[in-house]
Design a protein around this motif. Structure first.
Motif, PDB file in Angstrom:
ATOM      1  N   ARG A  24       9.521  39.896 -37.828  1.00 54.65           N
ATOM      2  CA  ARG A  24       9.473  40.250 -37.214  1.00 54.65           C
ATOM      3  C   ARG A  24       9.604  39.167 -36.081  1.00 54.65           C
ATOM      4  N   GLY A  83       8.421  35.847 -37.619  1.00 52.28           N
ATOM      5  CA  GLY A  83       8.631  35.895 -38.604  1.00 52.28           C
ATOM      6  C   GLY A  83       8.080  36.486 -39.867  1.00 52.28           C
ATOM      7  N   ASP A 120       9.351  48.645 -45.976  1.00 52.50           N
ATOM      8  CA  ASP A 120       9.531  47.487 -45.899  1.00 52.50           C
ATOM      9  C   ASP A 120       8.235  46.444 -45.508  1.00 52.50           C
ATOM     10  N   GLU A 138       5.101  50.049 -35.971  1.00 56.97           N
ATOM     11  CA  GLU A 138       5.498  49.318 -34.832  1.00 56.97           C
ATOM     12  C   GLU A 138       5.064  49.760 -34.181  1.00 56.97           C
ATOM     13  N   MET A 189      17.577  49.327 -44.822  1.00 60.36           N
ATOM     14  CA  MET A 189      17.629  48.504 -45.579  1.00 60.36           C
ATOM     15  C   MET A 189      17.949  48.910 -47.140  1.00 60.36           C
ATOM     16  N   GLY A 195       9.254  43.454 -32.657  1.00 60.53           N
ATOM     17  CA  GLY A 195       9.246  44.655 -33.794  1.00 60.53           C
ATOM     18  C   GLY A 195      10.069  44.498 -35.165  1.00 60.53           C
ATOM     19  N   ILE A 196       9.930  45.182 -35.851  1.00 59.26           N
ATOM     20  CA  ILE A 196      10.567  44.247 -37.177  1.00 59.26           C
ATOM     21  C   ILE A 196      11.711  44.638 -37.546  1.00 59.26           C
ATOM     22  N   LEU A 197      12.684  43.350 -37.580  1.00 61.43           N
ATOM     23  CA  LEU A 197      14.373  43.851 -38.609  1.00 61.43           C
ATOM     24  C   LEU A 197      14.865  43.260 -39.142  1.00 61.43           C
ATOM     25  N   HIS A 198      15.355  43.540 -40.358  1.00 61.97           N
ATOM     26  CA  HIS A 198      16.003  42.239 -40.977  1.00 61.97           C
ATOM     27  C   HIS A 198      15.341  40.841 -41.828  1.00 61.97           C
ATOM     28  N   GLY A 199      13.846  42.168 -41.983  1.00 65.97           N
ATOM     29  CA  GLY A 199      12.752  41.293 -42.724  1.00 65.97           C
ATOM     30  C   GLY A 199      11.995  40.105 -42.006  1.00 65.97           C
ATOM     31  N   LEU A 216      13.591  41.904 -29.996  1.00 60.81           N
ATOM     32  CA  LEU A 216      14.490  42.754 -30.635  1.00 60.81           C
ATOM     33  C   LEU A 216      14.341  43.541 -29.415  1.00 60.81           C
ATOM     34  N   GLU A 243       2.193  41.565 -45.808  1.00 68.52           N
ATOM     35  CA  GLU A 243       1.929  41.798 -44.530  1.00 68.52           C
ATOM     36  C   GLU A 243       1.315  42.584 -44.022  1.00 68.52           C
ATOM     37  N   PRO A 301       5.647  44.712 -47.440  1.00 69.25           N
ATOM     38  CA  PRO A 301       4.788  44.098 -48.711  1.00 69.25           C
ATOM     39  C   PRO A 301       3.503  44.348 -48.394  1.00 69.25           C
ATOM     40  N   PHE A 335       9.466  40.766 -44.130  1.00 70.37           N
ATOM     41  CA  PHE A 335       9.530  42.595 -44.003  1.00 70.37           C
ATOM     42  C   PHE A 335      10.759  43.023 -44.856  1.00 70.37           C
ATOM     43  N   ASN A 340       9.408  49.260 -38.036  1.00 68.75           N
ATOM     44  CA  ASN A 340       9.466  49.416 -36.871  1.00 68.75           C
ATOM     45  C   ASN A 340       9.464  50.750 -36.544  1.00 68.75           C
TER      46      ASN A 340
END
Lengths: 407, 269
Positions: free
Chosen positions: A295, A24, B130, B107, B58, A289-293, A298, B135, B132, A27, B104
Motif C-alpha cells: 500500500r 507497505g 491480493d 480500496e 498479477m 492504494g495497492i499495487l505490486h504487493g 499511486l 491485511e 491475504p 498484498f 485496489n
C-alpha cells in the motif's frame, strides 16, 4: 521544515508485518506468501550473520568500488551563489549507478539461500544490467523481464544484458513498460519459486523487499554521513535525491532520519508539469492504494486502475513509490517536490558544462532541485545531492531531443 | 443462512459438486456479460465468479490478462460489475455470484461503500486475490456486517498454521489453487492436489473448491470427487475468444456456455 513533529525512532520500522504506518505490508496472492516468508526468514538470519556482512562489505569495496566520493562541487556552488553543494558520487560505482549496491546484496542472499537462478524486472535497463552483472559474477542464470516498448527504447542496455549472459524476456501485456515487467516477473516467480530468487530493483513491492532494499542501499547515507562529518565537521543541512521507486533516496535518507536538523527533499518526475497530469509524481499528485504487493501512493484513476506515467527519465517512469516514502511524506519528515522534464534536461547540461560530470536524467532531477534549494540558503550551509547514476546511457535520448541522430 | 452456505448444504445433501465458471465482467464487451451469466446457469453453473477488471492482474496467466485488457478497453469498472450483478439478479435469485478481483479498485471505492452497494446488488461473496489474511481484517469485518462472504485462496505452499488462520476469517467456501503458478497453467498434478485437499480438510469444515489448471470435462471429473466444487476460468475464456462472433448472439452464447454443459455432464456422471 525539520523537527516540527515528535518523530518515532525510524530505525525500528517497518513492523513485523512490513508496515510503515498505514503503508507497505504484503498484498500478494496466497501463492507467493511462502516465498516471501522464506525470504524474510533468510534475511533475518543473514543480516546478523558476520560472514554474510563481511562478504557484502568486501564486494562493495572491491567489486563496486566503494566508498563513493562525496565531492564538493565548488564551481557549480559558487555559480549558484548559495549553499555549498556536495555530490554523492554513486555514478562512479561499477555499472554506473546505485543499483548495484542492492543487486550485490540480493544476489548474495540468493546464494546463501541456495537459489541457483535469479530474475529481475527492468524499465530503462539499469537494474537489469546490475542484476545480470552480479549473476555473471556468481555463476547464476539470470532472466530479465522488460516491457516490449522499453526493449525498443533501450536497445543498448538490452544488448549489454545479453553480453552478460542474461536472457531478456519481452513483456507484451498491459502498457508494456516497467510496471508490467514487474507483474510478469511476479508471475514467473510464482511458477518457479523453488529454485528462483526475485531481485526487485527498488524499495517497493511486498514485505520484506522495501526493507531489505533500503538496508542494502543505506550504505549511501552511512558513507555520506561520515564523509560530511570528516569534511565539514558537521552534518549537512539538507539532502536531495530523486524518487522513482525511491531506492537511492531512501538509501541516502535513512541513516539521517533520526537527525532532526537535517532537512530532506525527495524529487519526483514532474514530466510535462504536475498540473498537466502527465508526470510520474504519485507523492505530489497521487492517491494511496495497492499495487505490486504494497500500500502506497499511486497514480490511479477514479475506478482504481493504474494510469500511465510520463517522464523523460525512464528510471523514474513508475506509477508507485516505495511505501516508506509514503509514510515519511504523511509525517512531514521528508518534503516531496517535483522537477519537470525541461528543468531536468537543463540541469543535465549545466552540471556537464560546469563540473564535467554528466548525470543520469534521473539524477538530473535531484541536481535541478538541489540548485533551486541552494539558492535559498547561505554559503555557511551545505547540502548533499545524490548523484545516483551517470548519464552515458542518456546521451541518445538527449541527442534525439536536440534533433541529432546518433547511431 | 447465506446463499453460498445454503447452496453447499443442498449440494452435499444431493451428493453433487458445485460447478464454478469464472468470466471477467465486460469481456469481450459490457453488453454480453449478463446474458452470458444466464447462459452459464442454463448449462449447469452453481456459482459464477465474476472478475473485476484491473490494470495489473498479477496472479493471472495470459488468457485472463487479455480478458482484463478487453474489458478495460471498454472502461469496465467495479461499479459496472456491481451493476451487472444487479441486472442478473432481476431474473435469477438462486445462483450465487462471487466478485473476484484485486484490492485496489475496492480500496478506491472504499470498503464500506463497496460492501453496501455489492450487498444491495445481490453479490454473495468477494475474493480479493491480493489480500491475504494478515491485511484483511478491516475488510472482513465490513463484509461480514454486510452479509457478504469473504473467500480466500489456499495454495500448495500454504502451511497448516496458515490454513487455520485463513479458515478463521473465511466464510462461504475456500478456493484451493491446485498448482504453483498463474491461472490457466497446464501442469495440474492430481496426486499433489489430493494430498493438499486432505491437509486442508483436516483443519476446516468450510467447503473447498479447486481451480487453476482445470480445462475440460475430464480434468473437472477427476478433481470433483476430491472437493466441493471445481472452478474453470481460462479454458472458458479461451472458448469464448475462439467462438465465432459473427453468429447470432444466442448461438454465440450457447457455443461458449457449452463447455460448462460438458463439464456438468462429466462431473455428474
Amino acid at each position: 521544515m525539520s523537527s516540527k513533529v515528535k518523530t518515532p525512532d525510524f530505525s525500528q520500522f517497518p513492523d513485523a508485518n512490513g508496515h510503515f504506518g498505514p503503508y507497505g505490508g504484503r498484498f500478494v496472492s496466497e501463492t507467493l506468501i511462502h516465498a516471501l516468508d522464506e525470504l524474510s526468514a533468510g534475511y533475518e538470519r543473514l543480516r546478523k550473520d558476520p560472514e554474510f556482512q563481511a562478504e557484502f562489505d568486501h564486494d562493495l569495496a572491491h567489486y563496486v568500488g566503494r566508498p563513493s566520493p562525496l565531492y564538493y562541487a565548488k564551481r557549480w556552488s559558487e555559480e549558484v551563489g548559495g549553499a555549498r553543494i556536495f555530490l554523492k558520487r554513486e555514478d562512479l560505482n561499477h555499472t554506473g549507478a546505485h543499483k548495484v549496491n542492492n543487486t550485490i546484496g540480493q544476489a548474495l542472499l540468493a546464494k546463501y539461500m541456495g537459489k541457483k537462478h535469479v530474475i529481475a524486472e527492468t524499465g530503462a535497463g539499469q537494474h537489469g544490467v546490475a542484476s545480470a552483472t552480479v549473476a555473471a559474477r556468481l555463476g547464476m542464470s539470470c532472466k530479465v523481464f522488460m516491457g516490449e516498448d522499453d526493449i525498443h527504447r533501450q536497445a543498448l542496455n538490452v544488448y549489454r544484458m545479453k553480453l552478460l549472459g542474461a536472457e531478456v524476456i519481452s513483456v507484451k501485456s498491459g502498457s508494456r513498460t516497467l510496471k508490467d515487467a514487474m507483474n510478469e516477473a511476479m508471475r514467473y516467480w510464482v511458477t518457479n519459486v523453488d529454485d528462483t530468487f526475485y531481485i526487485i530493483g527498488t524499495a517497493a513491492g511486498p514485505h520484506p523487499y522495501p526493507m531489505l532494499v533500503r538496508d542494502f542501499q543505506s550504505v549511501i547515507g552511512r558513507e555520506a554521513r561520515e564523509q560530511c562529518l570528516a569534511q565539514n565537521g558537521r552534518l549537512p543541512d539538507a539532502l536531495v535525491a530523486c524518487v522513482g521507486g525511491g531506492s537511492n533516496a531512501i538509501g541516502l535518507f535513512h541513516p539521517f532520519l533520526n537527525d532532526e536538523d537535517v532537512a530532506m527533499y525527495g524529487v519526483e518526475a514532474g514530466g510535462h508539469g504536475v498540473e498537466t497530469g502527465e508526470h510520474a509524481a504519485p507523492l505530489n499528485d497521487g492517491i494511496p492504494g495497492i499495487l505490486h504487493g504494497n500500500r502506497t501512493y499511486l497514480m490511479q484513476d477514479e475506478a482504481g486502475q493504474i494510469i500511465e506515467t510520463h517522464s523523460v527519465s525512464a528510471g523514474l517512469d513508475y506509477p508507485g513509490v516505495g511505501p516508506e516514502h509514503s509514510w515519511l511524506k504523511d509525517m512531514g519528515r521528508v518534503n516531496y517536490v517535483a522537477i519537470n522534464d525541461d528543468e531536468a534536461l537543463a540541469a543535465f547540461r549545466k552540471l556537464t558544462l560546469v563540473e564535467g560530470i554528466m548525470p543520469a536524467l534521473e539524477s538530473a532531477h535531484a541536481v535541478a532541485y538541489g540548485e533551486k534549494l541552494a539558492k535559498t540558503m547561505s554559503p555557511e550551509q551545505c547540502i548533499v545531492v545524490n548523484l545516483s547514476g551517470r548519464g552515458d546511457k542518456d546521451i541518445h535520448t538527449v541527442a534525439t531531443l536536440d534533433g541529432i541522430g546518433i547511431e | 443462512m447465506s446463499r453460498l452456505a445454503a447452496l453447499f448444504t443442498s449440494l452435499e445433501t444431493a451428493g453433487r459438486k458445485a460447478l464454478v465458471p469464472y468470466i471477467v465482467a465486460g469481456d469481450p464487451q459490457p453488453g454480453v456479460t449478463v446474458g452470458l451469466m444466464h447462459e452459464l446457469v442454463r448449462q449447469g453453473a452453481d456459482i459464477i465468479e465474476l472478475g473485476i477488471p484491473f490494470s495489473d492482474p498479477m496472479a493471472e496467466g495470459p488468457v485472463i490478462q487479455l480478458a482484463h485488457e478487453r474489458a478495460l478497453a471498454h472502461k469496465v469498472s467495479l461499479s459496472m460489475a456491481i451493476a451487472m450483478v444487479a441486472e442478473f439478479r432481476q431474473t435469477d435469485s438462486k445462483t450465487a455470484v462471487v466478485l473476484m478481483g484485486y484490492a485496489n479498485p475496492i480500496e478506491r471505492m472504499g470498503y464500506k461503500v463497496f460492501a453496501e452497494r455489492a450487498a444491495a446488488a445481490g453479490v454473495d461473496g468477494l475474493l480479493t486475490v491480493d489480500m491475504p489474511p494478515e491485511e484483511a481484517h478491516e475488510l472482513s469485518e465490513i463484509l461480514k456486517a454486510a452479509g457478504i462472504d469473504n473467500i480466500f485462496l489456499l495454495a500448495p505452499t500454504t502451511d497448516i498454521a496458515r490454513i487455520e488462520k485463513i479458515a478463521a476469517l473465511a466464510s462461504g467456501y475456500l478456493y484451493c489453487v491446485a498448482l504453483k503458478g498463474v491461472t490457466g497453467a497446464g501442469h495440474l498434478d492430481i496426486g499433489a492436489v489430493t494430498e493438499l485437499l486432505a491437509k486442508i480438510k483436516a483443519h476446516t469444515n468450510l467447503p473447498v473448491t479447486v481451480g487453476f489448471g482445470i480445462k475440460d470435462g475430464a480434468s473437472a471429473a477427476a478433481l470433483a470427487p476430491l472437493c466441493a466444487g471445481v472452478v474453470v476460468g481460462s479454458a472458458l475464456i479461451e472458448r469464448m475468444v475462439n467462438a465465432d462472433r459473427s453468429q447470432p448472439e444466442g448461438e454465440w452464447l450457447q457455443s461458449v456456455g457449452a463447455l460448462i454443459g460438458e463439464m456438468r455432464e462429466a462431473i455428474d456422471a
